[in-house]
Design an enzyme around this catalytic site. Structure first.
Site, PDB file in Angstrom:
ATOM      1  N   ASP A 206       0.374  -1.452   0.227  1.00  0.00           N
ATOM      2  CA  ASP A 206       0.002  -0.071   0.232  1.00  0.00           C
ATOM      3  C   ASP A 206       0.676   1.222  -0.035  1.00  0.00           C
ATOM      4  O   ASP A 206       1.531   1.415   1.086  1.00  0.00           O
ATOM      5  CB  ASP A 206      -0.560  -0.171   1.593  1.00  0.00           C
ATOM      6  CG  ASP A 206      -1.419   1.183   1.082  1.00  0.00           C
ATOM      7  OD1 ASP A 206      -1.521   2.271   0.685  1.00  0.00           O
ATOM      8  OD2 ASP A 206      -2.516   0.967   2.281  1.00  0.00           O
TER       9      ASP A 206
ATOM     10  N   GLN B 271       0.610   6.299   1.332  1.00  0.00           N
ATOM     11  CA  GLN B 271       1.237   7.609   1.563  1.00  0.00           C
ATOM     12  C   GLN B 271       3.563   7.794   1.698  1.00  0.00           C
ATOM     13  O   GLN B 271       4.150   8.263   2.053  1.00  0.00           O
ATOM     14  CB  GLN B 271       1.632   7.253   3.218  1.00  0.00           C
ATOM     15  CG  GLN B 271       0.411   7.099   3.905  1.00  0.00           C
ATOM     16  CD  GLN B 271      -0.257   8.800   3.543  1.00  0.00           C
ATOM     17  OE1 GLN B 271       0.410   9.573   3.656  1.00  0.00           O
ATOM     18  NE2 GLN B 271      -1.565   9.247   3.930  1.00  0.00           N
TER      19      GLN B 271
HETATM   20  N1  7TS Z   1      -3.956   3.258   2.523  1.00  0.00           N
HETATM   21  C1  7TS Z   1      -3.166   4.912   3.493  1.00  0.00           C
HETATM   22  C2  7TS Z   1      -2.063   3.893   4.117  1.00  0.00           C
HETATM   23  C3  7TS Z   1      -4.114   5.240   3.641  1.00  0.00           C
HETATM   24  O1  7TS Z   1      -3.364   6.716   4.294  1.00  0.00           O
HETATM   25  C4  7TS Z   1      -4.711   5.752   3.020  1.00  0.00           C
HETATM   26  C5  7TS Z   1      -5.565   7.284   3.033  1.00  0.00           C
HETATM   27  C6  7TS Z   1      -5.185   5.508   1.960  1.00  0.00           C
HETATM   28  C7  7TS Z   1      -4.681   4.071   2.420  1.00  0.00           C
HETATM   29  C8  7TS Z   1      -7.096   4.514   1.230  1.00  0.00           C
HETATM   30  O2  7TS Z   1      -6.136   5.742   0.968  1.00  0.00           O
HETATM   31  P1  7TS Z   1      -7.910   5.945  -0.465  1.00  0.00           P
HETATM   32  O3  7TS Z   1      -7.726   7.873  -1.165  1.00  0.00           O
HETATM   33  O4  7TS Z   1      -8.435   5.594  -0.647  1.00  0.00           O
HETATM   34  O5  7TS Z   1      -9.366   7.220   0.919  1.00  0.00           O
HETATM   35  N2  7TS Z   1      -5.456   7.794   4.221  1.00  0.00           N
HETATM   36  C9  7TS Z   1      -6.279   8.844   5.158  1.00  0.00           C
HETATM   37  C10 7TS Z   1      -5.341   8.765   6.006  1.00  0.00           C
HETATM   38  O6  7TS Z   1      -5.124   9.068   6.237  1.00  0.00           O
HETATM   39  N3  7TS Z   1      -7.158  10.562   6.844  1.00  0.00           N
HETATM   40  O7  7TS Z   1      -7.264  10.884   5.706  1.00  0.00           O
HETATM   41  C11 7TS Z   1      -7.362   9.928   5.136  1.00  0.00           C
END
Ligand code: 7TS
Length: 413
Positions: free
Chosen positions: A206, A209
């Protein structure tokens, strides 16, 4: 040493690309420190979206008219640009989705439901985002597989001895977060990928980040699947990426069915379009994909090494300043070994109260469990306050954060 002496970035020049940073709330200029949730969008990326709608908007792959052809080429080229940005071999390995969560679900449904069964194991970490944790948990329930979690130690690092115990020949999938959105830990993903492969398991990383904050080369990393979101890396919302090794995507059945993803359809059966279109059912994220390619250009122009260094410097500075008084608990590794974020609690003050006071200073942070509830349970905190930095943030903004935390302390003393 001042930031200008250590930093390779022209932060003032960069800030000029982000008009939103000039916003004021009750006379206080916005200090945007919620970048781990969503980053801001620079002018060239906004322009790419506007320009697309002004000049090129049409559906892709279908029409034979000139506009549709131009839109199709731009959309397909965007896949090549993203492939290049992450070191993938080509567009065949880059599927555009809605976000990291959808990328994860695509693999969980398309690969997991077909491949997992009783006796099989999925190994994750205790610091997974719900996008991975909940998804594999539910797929495991449906297939009879078991999920296991690599321990996080007291400093916020993965216990690699525990990882070597957990990953066995029963393991089918090792799904690990590259950079923790709560702890700021940068995990040894290549080592974890190798561990998975030693046991003939696949590895999903994943990168939600990591891709926004550091150079990433999926080929070097060796991951079978890799996911990230456009909106955390100067791109628009509504687009995510699923990288998959070509031979694995080739063998996988689609997750969503419909138009665009087919080759030949009869009343009896259907065959699938070539990669990556097989996994992009329906009208895809055309404008967003083109804008994401622009975001890759924007970040590459600045240099991902520079972006990385800048974020790390700000995180270390914030860590040092926040821990000066001794009553702020910062979660995760030491200041000099973390990605661009700092999650913390001020004494017994609830993180929501902290964020509300900070908001009065126009300092925007996130408070809550950051979609890592089990990790927060382990940390013994219902919630935490999180400041997360990006290429346009400054040391002065960290000082404002600390001032606002000082004011919170005074209010709750
Ligand atoms: N994985 C990680 C490590 C993340 O930080 C996030 C989103 C996701 C997956 C999911 O991403 P999305 O674009 O599908 O939502 N993290 C966060 C956060 O830390 N605050 O808001 C969203």
């Amino acid at each position: 040493m001042g930031l200008s002496e250590t930093d390779a970035l022209d932060v003032e020049g960069i800030r000029a690309d982000f008009p939103i940073l000039q916003r004021e709330f009750d006379g206080e200029q916005l200090v945007y420190l919620d970048n781990a949730a969503t980053s801001q969008t620079p002018e060239p990326v906004v322009d790419a979206i506007v320009d697309y709608y002004h000049t090129t908007n049409a559906n892709v792959h279908r029409g034979l008219h000139q506009l549709s052809q131009e839109a199709s080429i731009a959309y397909e080229d965007a896949h090549d640009r993203v492939a290049e940005f992450i070191g993938a071999d080509g567009r065949e390995e880059v599927v555009f989705t809605k976000n990291t969560t959808e990328s994860m679900n695509t693999v969980a449904y398309a690969w997991g439901l077909a491949e997992l069964g009783p006796g099989d194991e999925v190994v994750m970490t205790e610091m997974e985002h719900h996008a991975a944790l909940v998804t594999w948990q539910q797929i495991a329930k449906r297939t009879g597989a078991e999920v296991k979690y690599i321990r996080v130690d007291d400093e916020g690092y993965l216990d690699m001895d525990h990882a070597r115990e957990l990953v066995t020949d029963d393991t089918e999938m090792v799904s690990v977060v590259h950079v923790s959105n709560t702890l700021g830990t940068v995990n040894p993903v290549s080592e974890l990928v190798d561990l998975a492969h030693d046991h003939d398991a696949l590895a999903f990383v994943d990168g939600a980040q990591s891709v926004p904050h550091m150079p990433v080369d999926v080929g070097e990393m060796g991951a079978d699947f890799f996911a990230f979101s456009g909106h955390k890396m100067c791109g628009p919302t509504g687009i995510g990426v699923l990288y998959g090794k070509e031979h694995i995507l080739e063998e996988m059945q689609p997750y969503l069915y419909g138009g665009m993803m087919i080759s030949k359809v009869t009343f009896e059966d259907s065959t699938w379009h070539e990669l990556p279109w097989k996994f992009e059912a329906g009208t895809p994220v055309i404008a967003q994909g083109i804008a994401l390619a622009e975001a890759c250009d924007y970040l590459d122009d600045i240099g991902m090494d520079n972006v990385k260094r800048h974020g790390e410097q700000l995180a270390e500075y914030a860590y040092d300043r926040l821990t000066e008084t001794g009553d702020v608990e910062v979660y995760g590794p030491p200041g000099d070994d973390r990605a661009a974020l700092v999650s913390f609690n001020l004494g017994d003050v609830h993180a929501h109260d902290t964020s509300e006071i900070l908001n009065e200073f126009a300092v925007a942070i996130r408070a809550g469990d950051h979609c890592t509830q089990p990790l927060h349970d382990k940390l013994g905190a219902a919630a935490s306050a999180r400041a997360s930095f990006y290429l346009y943030n400054t040391r002065e903004e960290v000082d404002k954060l600390v001032e606002a935390v000082d004011a919170t302390r005074e209010l709750f003393a």
